[in-house]
Each structure stands twice: as C-alpha cells, then as structure tokens.
Motif scaffolding. Structure first.
Motif, PDB file in Angstrom:
ATOM      1  N   TYR A 156       0.581   3.573   5.428  1.00 47.58           N
ATOM      2  CA  TYR A 156      -0.787   3.896   5.022  1.00 47.58           C
ATOM      3  C   TYR A 156      -1.510   4.653   6.129  1.00 47.58           C
ATOM      4  CZ  TYR A 156      -5.801   3.075   4.541  1.00 47.58           C
ATOM      5  OH  TYR A 156      -7.172   3.238   4.502  1.00 47.58           O
ATOM      6  N   GLU A 157      -2.055   5.817   5.783  1.00 46.98           N
ATOM      7  CA  GLU A 157      -2.778   6.627   6.760  1.00 46.98           C
ATOM      8  C   GLU A 157      -4.201   6.107   6.919  1.00 46.98           C
ATOM      9  OE1 GLU A 157      -3.972  11.269   7.791  1.00 46.98           O
ATOM     10  OE2 GLU A 157      -2.902  10.780   5.941  1.00 46.98           O
ATOM     11  N   SER A 176       0.828  -1.199   0.000  1.00 45.09           N
ATOM     12  CA  SER A 176       0.000   0.000   0.000  1.00 45.09           C
ATOM     13  C   SER A 176       0.861   1.248   0.000  1.00 45.09           C
ATOM     14  CB  SER A 176      -0.920   0.016   1.223  1.00 45.09           C
ATOM     15  OG  SER A 176      -0.148   0.173   2.401  1.00 45.09           O
ATOM     16  N   PRO A 197      -8.064   5.903   7.805  1.00 42.74           N
ATOM     17  CA  PRO A 197      -9.132   6.903   7.806  1.00 42.74           C
ATOM     18  C   PRO A 197      -9.749   7.032   9.195  1.00 42.74           C
ATOM     19  CG  PRO A 197      -9.951   4.856   6.894  1.00 42.74           C
ATOM     20  CD  PRO A 197      -8.470   4.659   7.126  1.00 42.74           C
ATOM     21  N   TYR A 252       0.813   5.688   0.997  1.00 42.43           N
ATOM     22  CA  TYR A 252       0.353   6.564   2.066  1.00 42.43           C
ATOM     23  C   TYR A 252      -1.155   6.790   1.964  1.00 42.43           C
ATOM     24  CZ  TYR A 252      -0.045  10.770   4.941  1.00 42.43           C
ATOM     25  OH  TYR A 252      -0.420  11.686   5.882  1.00 42.43           O
ATOM     26  N   LYS A 253      -1.631   6.962   0.735  1.00 43.45           N
ATOM     27  CA  LYS A 253      -3.055   7.147   0.489  1.00 43.45           C
ATOM     28  C   LYS A 253      -3.562   6.007  -0.381  1.00 43.45           C
ATOM     29  CE  LYS A 253      -3.839  11.187   2.499  1.00 43.45           C
ATOM     30  NZ  LYS A 253      -4.844  11.361   3.594  1.00 43.45           N
ATOM     31  N   CYS A 254      -4.705   5.466  -0.029  1.00 39.20           N
ATOM     32  CA  CYS A 254      -5.315   4.393  -0.814  1.00 39.20           C
ATOM     33  C   CYS A 254      -6.831   4.492  -0.646  1.00 39.20           C
ATOM     34  CB  CYS A 254      -4.802   3.033  -0.370  1.00 39.20           C
ATOM     35  SG  CYS A 254      -5.434   1.664  -1.359  1.00 39.20           S
ATOM     36  N   VAL A 255      -7.482   5.084  -1.622  1.00 41.73           N
ATOM     37  CA  VAL A 255      -8.929   5.329  -1.547  1.00 41.73           C
ATOM     38  C   VAL A 255      -9.697   4.020  -1.442  1.00 41.73           C
ATOM     39  CG1 VAL A 255     -10.925   6.297  -2.750  1.00 41.73           C
ATOM     40  CG2 VAL A 255      -8.725   7.490  -2.815  1.00 41.73           C
ATOM     41  N   ASP A 274      -9.513   2.757   2.007  1.00 40.97           N
ATOM     42  CA  ASP A 274     -10.357   3.619   2.857  1.00 40.97           C
ATOM     43  C   ASP A 274     -11.810   3.161   2.796  1.00 40.97           C
ATOM     44  OD1 ASP A 274      -8.120   5.096   3.422  1.00 40.97           O
ATOM     45  OD2 ASP A 274      -8.649   6.790   2.144  1.00 40.97           O
TER      46      ASP A 274
END
Length: 290
Positions: free
Chosen positions: A154-155, A120, A157, A122-125, A128
C-alpha cells in the motif's frame, strides 16, 4: 444496615479513568455497545484514546452473525461460488470502512494510539482518507498499520509524513519508495518497526537520522522484492547512537560491508541486537581482507 447497590449503580459510580481503561482493553465494537450500560457510559467510548480496528475479526463476526440468521430461518444454503465469495468480501470491507468512519466521526477526544489491521491494495482511497484525518488531528503518538497486500504494498499518502507527534511507528506491507525523503523527520520517534516495507536505503537513513530519540529499530525484509542495493546501509550505525534495541532480519542484502572495519559509534546504550542474514565474513563481510 448499609444500602444495597445494584450492579448498574456500581458501574455508574466507576471513576472516568477506570471506565477509560476498561474500554481501551476491549475491541472497539464491544466498547461502543457499552453505551447501553448507563447514562454515564453512554458517551464514554467516544473519548477513549486508543482505537484498534481488525478487519479479520470484524469479517468473522459478520459471517458468524449471517450464519446464525440463516439457521434461525432454516434457510438451506448451497456452497458459495467464487462470485458470491467475492461479493461477501467486498461487502465486509465496505462495512469495515463504514464502521471506522462512524467511530472517527463520533469520536471527540484525543486519539493517542491508532491500530489498523487489514488487507489492502497498492491504492486505497478509504485508507488514504483515514490517514489524512488522523494526521490533521496531530495527536497520534502510536501508529500501527498492519497491512497484508495481495500482490503489492500500500502506497502511503503524503499526509503520512505529518504525524509529528509519533513516538511509536509500526508499518507492514506499506510503500514509501516513491516518496522523496522530504520529511523533516519524526523528531519524537522512539520506536520504529518496518516489516516488509517498500523503502530505499537512503530513505531509511534519512528517517533515522532525523529521529534523535530512537531507541528501538526493527527492520524485517523477508521477500526478494525488498532490496537495499542503493545505499551504504553500513552507515546506519552512525545514525542511531542512542539505540537500545536493534533487530535486522534481511533476506536480500546487496550492500558492500567490506569498508566497515569498526562501528562508527560505540553504541554504548545497546542492550539487545539481533542480526539475521547479515554477512560478517567473506567478500562482503566485516572480516574481509580485500
């Protein structure tokens, strides 16, 4: 003479609890294919309480299937260049997320255990959306996010903090550092494993302090990116009075332990403790005289 039963009749006659157990023990891809066994099995897979998705396994199966198709057609294939390899990865990831969404869309039972292993960013819609969907069902008790970030974590949500039924939580290469400790806690949490997670010391203390049933806590930080210089981590022991299993393996630990002369609580329930790379002597140690 006793009538002979065909194998299909035996399969059809299995109790639901046995069918459910079998389906929970096989990969989700195989569980779905059991729908062809009999009418009774047709929709059994979409009620299993345990869902496990592994990107590497699925990607390897796709590549194997692709090679078999090429062999059958006698297609001569040159060595993949970098662009083709990247396209193959993107196609595999798209199919992986598509498969997850299809399973979740057709699933009608309670999801008690959910496990996801994948690479993954940092961002993965897409990820999320999956986490948000699961949090709204409010049935997940065991959650595993075994991620492998390329150069970042990965941040998670905000919906992640809505898993109020969690009893077991495993996070790897996730990021909680940018979230304020607004969570009221995972009040039912009994097992917490943080593996190379971007998180502050204050957040750790907040989470464990709001988890009164916590019996197992593991913290593994093997990268200098994950530092705990902003919280007195020695206070941790005061928030885990019921702990039975404690595992701390921290490479970079920049917290002053010199003020800790004795444990703030006797930890009478502790059965196993593993403290790796902790300093108990010298300037920042438990035995420091300064």
């Amino acid at each position: 003479m006793k009538p002979k039963h065909s194998s299909s009749d035996i399969i059809s006659g299995l109790p639901e609890i046995i069918i459910e157990t079998i389906l929970c023990l096989v990969p989700i891809r195989d569980a779905v294919t059991t729908s062809i066994l009999s009418k009774k099995w047709r929709y059994s897979w979409n009620k299993i309480p345990k869902l496990v998705f592994n990107e590497e396994d699925m990607f390897n199966k796709l590549k194997e299937k692709h090679r078999e198709e090429e062999d059958e057609e006698n297609i001569e294939r040159e060595e993949d260049d970098e662009e083709n390899t990247e396209n193959e990865v993107l196609t595999g990831k798209y199919k992986f997320f598509y498969a997850i969404h299809q399973v979740l869309l057709m699933h009608h039972g309670s999801i008690i255990e959910f496990s996801l292993s994948m690479k993954s960013n940092y961002k993965c819609v897409e990820l999320d959306q999956i986490i948000t969907y699961l949090s709204r069902k409010n049935t997940v008790k065991k959650l595993t996010l075994e991620l492998n970030g390329y150069n970042s974590t990965y941040e998670l949500p905000l919906s992640f903090f809505s898993f109020h039924q969690l009893t077991d939580l495993y996070l790897q290469h996730c990021n909680l550092e940018h979230h304020q400790p607004i969570v009221d806690g995972f009040g039912m949490l009994t097992s917490l494993f943080l593996n190379n997670v971007d998180i502050t010391g204050e957040q750790i203390l907040h989470i464990v302090s709001k988890s009164p049933l916590l019996k197992s806590f593991s913290l593994v930080q093997s990268d200098y990116r994950y530092a705990f210089s902003r919280a007195p981590m020695c206070d941790l022991f005061g928030y885990i009075p019921a702990i039975e299993h404690l595992y701390l393996a921290i490479l970079h630990f920049n917290s002053n332990w010199s003020s800790l002369r004795e444990l703030p609580t006797p930890l009478v329930h502790l059965k196993y403790a593993h403290l790796l790379s902790q300093c108990f002597t010298g300037r920042y140690g438990l035995l420091s005289s300064s």
